[in-house]
Design an enzyme around this catalytic site. Sequence first.
Site, PDB file in Angstrom:
ATOM      1  N   ALA A  55      52.512  41.184 -12.048  1.00  0.00           N
ATOM      2  CA  ALA A  55      51.088  40.808 -12.075  1.00  0.00           C
ATOM      3  C   ALA A  55      50.647  40.045 -10.829  1.00  0.00           C
ATOM      4  O   ALA A  55      49.514  40.185 -10.378  1.00  0.00           O
ATOM      5  CB  ALA A  55      50.811  39.955 -13.312  1.00  0.00           C
ATOM      6  N   GLN A 102      53.809  47.026  -5.028  1.00  0.00           N
ATOM      7  CA  GLN A 102      52.841  46.805  -3.941  1.00  0.00           C
ATOM      8  C   GLN A 102      51.741  47.859  -3.941  1.00  0.00           C
ATOM      9  O   GLN A 102      50.888  47.853  -3.055  1.00  0.00           O
ATOM     10  CB  GLN A 102      53.565  46.818  -2.579  1.00  0.00           C
ATOM     11  CG  GLN A 102      54.567  45.700  -2.390  1.00  0.00           C
ATOM     12  CD  GLN A 102      53.917  44.328  -2.140  1.00  0.00           C
ATOM     13  OE1 GLN A 102      52.708  44.216  -1.919  1.00  0.00           O
ATOM     14  NE2 GLN A 102      54.721  43.278  -2.202  1.00  0.00           N
ATOM     15  N   ALA A 161      58.610  42.499 -11.802  1.00  0.00           N
ATOM     16  CA  ALA A 161      59.135  43.774 -11.314  1.00  0.00           C
ATOM     17  C   ALA A 161      60.640  43.727 -11.103  1.00  0.00           C
ATOM     18  O   ALA A 161      61.323  44.734 -11.278  1.00  0.00           O
ATOM     19  CB  ALA A 161      58.438  44.163 -10.019  1.00  0.00           C
ATOM     20  N   CYS A 191      61.320  37.471  -0.457  1.00  0.00           N
ATOM     21  CA  CYS A 191      62.603  37.630  -1.146  1.00  0.00           C
ATOM     22  C   CYS A 191      63.771  37.645  -0.179  1.00  0.00           C
ATOM     23  O   CYS A 191      64.911  37.518  -0.581  1.00  0.00           O
ATOM     24  CB  CYS A 191      62.615  38.925  -1.941  1.00  0.00           C
ATOM     25  SG  CYS A 191      61.174  39.063  -2.958  1.00  0.00           S
TER      26      CYS A 191
HETATM   27  N1  PMP Z   1      59.288  45.123  -5.664  1.00  0.00           N
HETATM   28  C1  PMP Z   1      58.508  44.912  -4.600  1.00  0.00           C
HETATM   29  C2  PMP Z   1      58.123  46.075  -3.739  1.00  0.00           C
HETATM   30  C3  PMP Z   1      58.059  43.620  -4.305  1.00  0.00           C
HETATM   31  O1  PMP Z   1      57.275  43.418  -3.242  1.00  0.00           O
HETATM   32  C4  PMP Z   1      58.447  42.554  -5.158  1.00  0.00           C
HETATM   33  C5  PMP Z   1      57.998  41.135  -4.872  1.00  0.00           C
HETATM   34  N2  PMP Z   1      58.425  40.648  -3.634  1.00  0.00           N
HETATM   35  C6  PMP Z   1      59.256  42.837  -6.252  1.00  0.00           C
HETATM   36  C7  PMP Z   1      59.648  44.132  -6.477  1.00  0.00           C
HETATM   37  C8  PMP Z   1      59.727  41.767  -7.194  1.00  0.00           C
HETATM   38  O2  PMP Z   1      58.676  41.189  -7.883  1.00  0.00           O
HETATM   39  P1  PMP Z   1      58.956  39.859  -8.706  1.00  0.00           P
HETATM   40  O3  PMP Z   1      59.527  38.885  -7.718  1.00  0.00           O
HETATM   41  O4  PMP Z   1      57.610  39.456  -9.180  1.00  0.00           O
HETATM   42  O5  PMP Z   1      59.906  40.196  -9.782  1.00  0.00           O
END
Ligand code: PMP
Length: 360
Positions: A178, A159, A75, A301
Amino acid sequence: MTPSRDRYFDHAATTPVDPRVVREMLPYLGEAWGNPSSIHACGRRAKQAVEHARERVAELLGAEDPSEIVFTAGASEANNWVLEQFPTGAVGPFEHPSVAAVARKRGFSTLGNDGFALLPPESPVEMVSVMAVQNEVGARFDLAPLRNWAPVAHSDVTQAVGKVELDLEAVDFASLSAHKFYGPMGVGALYRRGAPALEPLIYGGGQEGGQRAGTLNVPGIVGLGAACALALDERQQDFDHASHLRALLLDELQALDEWRAVEAPSQSPFVLALLFHGTVGETLVLELDRQGFFASAGSACSSGEPHSWASLRALDVDESWGRGALRISFGRANTTDSTRDLAAALRSSVSSLRRLKQHA
Ligand code: PMP
């Protein structure tokens, strides 16, 4: 030590890969090794698996055509990619850093808010981006107004997808990963309504119709497709299960004082944000960890930055409450018993931390 799945309450950070997903992926880590760009039989087999996965993603999202789905590394990439397309934009105040940081870099504006109610952009913009479910507190945002706010609407549905009912009628673009719904890490997708050609973020070979270069992550993509197919069958059951456990945990915490839950008018049952006055979220996480429970003090994150929840900032939550923020996020393997046990562990951890503080 193998962590106990029923005591894992951090599904918003990542979900364990469903064993049925692993089963579907395994051949593509073994005997089915082809590069989907190769025209020989090995390549054709891999290509067929990728296209089957694309259909499964499209079906879960309710997309009109599989060609509207482009595979990405998750994402974050999909969010970055969309936002990089537009010279002006506005994003929600609760967004994930993979939206918020690009918005900042590009000088986009941030939508105002009155609690969880978002306000329209103050000046005209070419695109607007609002997430479907917030990752720290589980607030659901109505995507329907976005159409009136800008010519192009994007939603980070990471989410939400596979968890809550999602109406993508209101958006032109949507991003997902995923690993938030029992698929593998490092793979995701961007939904593009009508499959418009975008300026690539990654240049190189002609994969994904020239839209996204790089050899496809075939096992990951197969896993994403398998997770989508399971979600289609099990979403309602998962939703009911999470709703039950969330209500149970809230009920079991009634004996404690000086805590509150962050509740949005429209709420995903999969996420529960709790604020325990007089505690520190990170300390609670470590104390729970010591007892074999896994939770989070903020999104993975933003770990390492205390009090960094975008949602708590947007809601103007007082620092004295924000310090003791804990995120519990539910999933398939959690049980009534493990939720009751978590509540007991929380009650004792919070009480002993407060006692320690008094004596400090
Ligand atoms: N958007 C949201 C709302 C998320 O919770 C996350 C994962 N923490 C992400 C984006 C990013 O996903 P990814 O780390 O798998 O790229």
